[in-house]
Structure formats: C-alpha cells, structure tokens
Design a protein around this motif. Structure first.
Motif, PDB file in Angstrom:
ATOM      1  N   ILE A   1      90.073  36.572 -36.976  1.00 46.75           N
ATOM      2  CA  ILE A   1      89.739  36.300 -38.253  1.00 46.75           C
ATOM      3  C   ILE A   1      90.276  35.356 -38.800  1.00 46.75           C
ATOM      4  O   ILE A   1      89.962  34.139 -38.990  1.00 46.75           O
ATOM      5  CB  ILE A   1      89.247  36.999 -39.328  1.00 46.75           C
ATOM      6  CG1 ILE A   1      88.160  38.367 -39.258  1.00 46.75           C
ATOM      7  CG2 ILE A   1      88.631  36.471 -40.773  1.00 46.75           C
ATOM      8  CD1 ILE A   1      87.597  39.209 -40.117  1.00 46.75           C
ATOM      9  N   GLY A   2      91.903  35.348 -38.839  1.00 45.53           N
ATOM     10  CA  GLY A   2      91.932  34.615 -38.992  1.00 45.53           C
ATOM     11  C   GLY A   2      92.684  33.336 -38.305  1.00 45.53           C
ATOM     12  O   GLY A   2      92.357  32.265 -38.493  1.00 45.53           O
ATOM     13  N   VAL A   3      92.484  33.280 -36.669  1.00 39.55           N
ATOM     14  CA  VAL A   3      92.299  32.074 -35.837  1.00 39.55           C
ATOM     15  C   VAL A   3      90.958  31.540 -35.845  1.00 39.55           C
ATOM     16  O   VAL A   3      91.458  29.758 -36.107  1.00 39.55           O
ATOM     17  CB  VAL A   3      92.628  32.514 -34.191  1.00 39.55           C
ATOM     18  CG1 VAL A   3      92.597  31.475 -33.701  1.00 39.55           C
ATOM     19  CG2 VAL A   3      93.768  33.110 -34.126  1.00 39.55           C
TER      20      VAL A   3
ATOM     21  N   LEU B   1     101.232  27.970 -32.766  1.00 38.49           N
ATOM     22  CA  LEU B   1     101.430  27.967 -33.289  1.00 38.49           C
ATOM     23  C   LEU B   1     100.199  27.995 -34.108  1.00 38.49           C
ATOM     24  O   LEU B   1     100.028  28.872 -35.835  1.00 38.49           O
ATOM     25  CB  LEU B   1     101.675  26.593 -34.147  1.00 38.49           C
ATOM     26  CG  LEU B   1     102.096  25.662 -35.504  1.00 38.49           C
ATOM     27  CD1 LEU B   1     103.157  26.663 -36.139  1.00 38.49           C
ATOM     28  CD2 LEU B   1     102.512  24.679 -36.156  1.00 38.49           C
ATOM     29  N   LEU B   2      99.069  27.681 -34.289  1.00 39.88           N
ATOM     30  CA  LEU B   2      97.939  28.312 -34.615  1.00 39.88           C
ATOM     31  C   LEU B   2      97.082  29.543 -34.598  1.00 39.88           C
ATOM     32  O   LEU B   2      96.827  30.249 -35.296  1.00 39.88           O
ATOM     33  CB  LEU B   2      95.992  27.758 -33.385  1.00 39.88           C
ATOM     34  CG  LEU B   2      95.310  28.453 -34.101  1.00 39.88           C
ATOM     35  CD1 LEU B   2      94.519  27.217 -35.260  1.00 39.88           C
ATOM     36  CD2 LEU B   2      93.924  27.406 -32.643  1.00 39.88           C
ATOM     37  N   VAL B   3      97.936  30.433 -33.517  1.00 37.75           N
ATOM     38  CA  VAL B   3      97.782  32.162 -33.464  1.00 37.75           C
ATOM     39  C   VAL B   3      98.764  32.924 -34.065  1.00 37.75           C
ATOM     40  O   VAL B   3      98.498  33.558 -35.115  1.00 37.75           O
ATOM     41  CB  VAL B   3      97.833  32.419 -32.111  1.00 37.75           C
ATOM     42  CG1 VAL B   3      98.131  33.923 -31.836  1.00 37.75           C
ATOM     43  CG2 VAL B   3      97.220  31.839 -30.963  1.00 37.75           C
ATOM     44  N   ILE B   4      99.974  32.001 -34.603  1.00 36.33           N
ATOM     45  CA  ILE B   4     101.028  32.434 -35.651  1.00 36.33           C
ATOM     46  C   ILE B   4     100.583  32.554 -36.865  1.00 36.33           C
ATOM     47  O   ILE B   4     100.483  33.162 -37.765  1.00 36.33           O
ATOM     48  CB  ILE B   4     101.969  32.134 -35.278  1.00 36.33           C
ATOM     49  CG1 ILE B   4     102.975  32.430 -34.267  1.00 36.33           C
ATOM     50  CG2 ILE B   4     102.802  32.496 -36.862  1.00 36.33           C
ATOM     51  CD1 ILE B   4     104.156  31.757 -33.494  1.00 36.33           C
ATOM     52  N   VAL B   5      99.899  31.316 -37.566  1.00 36.17           N
ATOM     53  CA  VAL B   5      98.849  30.767 -38.478  1.00 36.17           C
ATOM     54  C   VAL B   5      98.455  31.360 -38.547  1.00 36.17           C
ATOM     55  O   VAL B   5      97.415  32.322 -40.098  1.00 36.17           O
ATOM     56  CB  VAL B   5      99.179  29.800 -38.191  1.00 36.17           C
ATOM     57  CG1 VAL B   5      97.710  28.873 -39.867  1.00 36.17           C
ATOM     58  CG2 VAL B   5     100.014  28.143 -38.713  1.00 36.17           C
ATOM     59  N   GLY B   6      97.509  31.546 -37.529  1.00 35.96           N
ATOM     60  CA  GLY B   6      96.116  32.417 -37.579  1.00 35.96           C
ATOM     61  C   GLY B   6      96.112  34.142 -37.554  1.00 35.96           C
ATOM     62  O   GLY B   6      95.534  34.861 -38.878  1.00 35.96           O
TER      63      GLY B   6
ATOM     64  N   LEU C   1      91.084  27.164 -37.338  1.00 37.42           N
ATOM     65  CA  LEU C   1      89.960  26.050 -36.776  1.00 37.42           C
ATOM     66  C   LEU C   1      89.065  25.810 -37.436  1.00 37.42           C
ATOM     67  O   LEU C   1      89.134  24.482 -38.324  1.00 37.42           O
ATOM     68  CB  LEU C   1      89.957  26.761 -35.444  1.00 37.42           C
ATOM     69  CG  LEU C   1      90.586  27.165 -33.794  1.00 37.42           C
ATOM     70  CD1 LEU C   1      89.440  28.449 -33.043  1.00 37.42           C
ATOM     71  CD2 LEU C   1      90.804  26.180 -33.681  1.00 37.42           C
ATOM     72  N   VAL C   2      88.054  26.840 -38.088  1.00 32.39           N
ATOM     73  CA  VAL C   2      87.375  26.128 -39.116  1.00 32.39           C
ATOM     74  C   VAL C   2      88.167  25.058 -40.764  1.00 32.39           C
ATOM     75  O   VAL C   2      87.867  24.462 -41.178  1.00 32.39           O
ATOM     76  CB  VAL C   2      85.864  27.179 -40.110  1.00 32.39           C
ATOM     77  CG1 VAL C   2      85.569  26.224 -40.391  1.00 32.39           C
ATOM     78  CG2 VAL C   2      85.512  27.294 -38.756  1.00 32.39           C
ATOM     79  N   GLY C   3      89.059  26.387 -41.591  1.00 34.59           N
ATOM     80  CA  GLY C   3      89.227  26.179 -42.055  1.00 34.59           C
ATOM     81  C   GLY C   3      90.574  24.939 -42.077  1.00 34.59           C
ATOM     82  O   GLY C   3      90.630  23.091 -42.819  1.00 34.59           O
TER      83      GLY C   3
ATOM     84  N   VAL D   1      96.598  27.139 -45.980  1.00 36.72           N
ATOM     85  CA  VAL D   1      96.216  26.805 -46.674  1.00 36.72           C
ATOM     86  C   VAL D   1      94.325  26.239 -46.207  1.00 36.72           C
ATOM     87  O   VAL D   1      93.711  27.417 -46.614  1.00 36.72           O
ATOM     88  CB  VAL D   1      96.272  25.248 -47.824  1.00 36.72           C
ATOM     89  CG1 VAL D   1      95.669  25.643 -49.087  1.00 36.72           C
ATOM     90  CG2 VAL D   1      97.236  25.875 -48.031  1.00 36.72           C
ATOM     91  N   GLY D   2      94.208  25.656 -45.312  1.00 39.06           N
ATOM     92  CA  GLY D   2      92.772  25.811 -44.623  1.00 39.06           C
ATOM     93  C   GLY D   2      92.698  26.370 -43.745  1.00 39.06           C
ATOM     94  O   GLY D   2      91.573  27.250 -44.052  1.00 39.06           O
ATOM     95  N   ALA D   3      93.494  27.124 -43.277  1.00 37.61           N
ATOM     96  CA  ALA D   3      93.666  28.565 -42.397  1.00 37.61           C
ATOM     97  C   ALA D   3      92.811  29.632 -43.217  1.00 37.61           C
ATOM     98  O   ALA D   3      92.040  30.909 -43.222  1.00 37.61           O
ATOM     99  CB  ALA D   3      94.490  29.300 -41.776  1.00 37.61           C
ATOM    100  N   VAL D   4      93.513  29.632 -44.522  1.00 36.54           N
ATOM    101  CA  VAL D   4      93.540  30.877 -45.240  1.00 36.54           C
ATOM    102  C   VAL D   4      91.958  30.788 -45.956  1.00 36.54           C
ATOM    103  O   VAL D   4      90.936  31.941 -46.271  1.00 36.54           O
ATOM    104  CB  VAL D   4      94.234  31.142 -46.613  1.00 36.54           C
ATOM    105  CG1 VAL D   4      93.832  32.088 -47.523  1.00 36.54           C
ATOM    106  CG2 VAL D   4      95.937  31.132 -46.010  1.00 36.54           C
TER     107      VAL D   4
END
Length: 77
Positions: A33-35, A5-10, A39-41, A59-62
C-alpha cells in the motif's frame, strides 16, 4: 527518487496511512500500500504542484496511500 528510497518512503507512508485510516493489515500489505501510494501520490503531487524535494514525495506518498485505502474500503469489498 531511487528504488531503495521509494521502498523506504513507501514503508513509512504505508504504516502511517494504515494507522490514520484504521486499517489492520499485515506487513507485506502495508508495504505494498505504501509503495503504491508513493508511486501514485508522489508523481501526482509533484506533477500538480511542481514541488520538488523529499518531503513533497513523502506527503504525496501518504496521501496516495490514504487514497488507495479509501478506494479499497469503498469499492474493493
């Protein structure tokens, strides 16, 4: 959030962030950049706002990806 899910959202966040920031990158860089932004956001937003759920992570990922792009454009070159 699971790794898949992290990769897909990233991927989605990286694509959206690079388009919003006007950055023309290749696919692996966009995914990285997205992944990283996810993580950060995702962790920062959830920690600061104590918000749970998938949309808060996106939203945090973006926002995290946009922050990383801005830092890269400002200090990386």
């Amino acid at each position: 959030m699971g790794i898949v899910l992290l990769v897909i959202v990233g991927i989605a966040a990286g694509f959206l962030a690079t388009r919003l920031m006007g950055l023309d990158t290749d696919v692996p860089t966009t995914i990285a950049i997205g992944v990283a932004g996810a993580l950060v956001g995702g962790f920062v937003l959830r920690g600061l706002l104590v918000v749970s759920g998938g949309m808060a992570g996106f939203v945090g990922a973006v926002l995290g990806a946009i922050l990383l792009i801005w830092l890269w454009k400002t200090y990386g070159r």
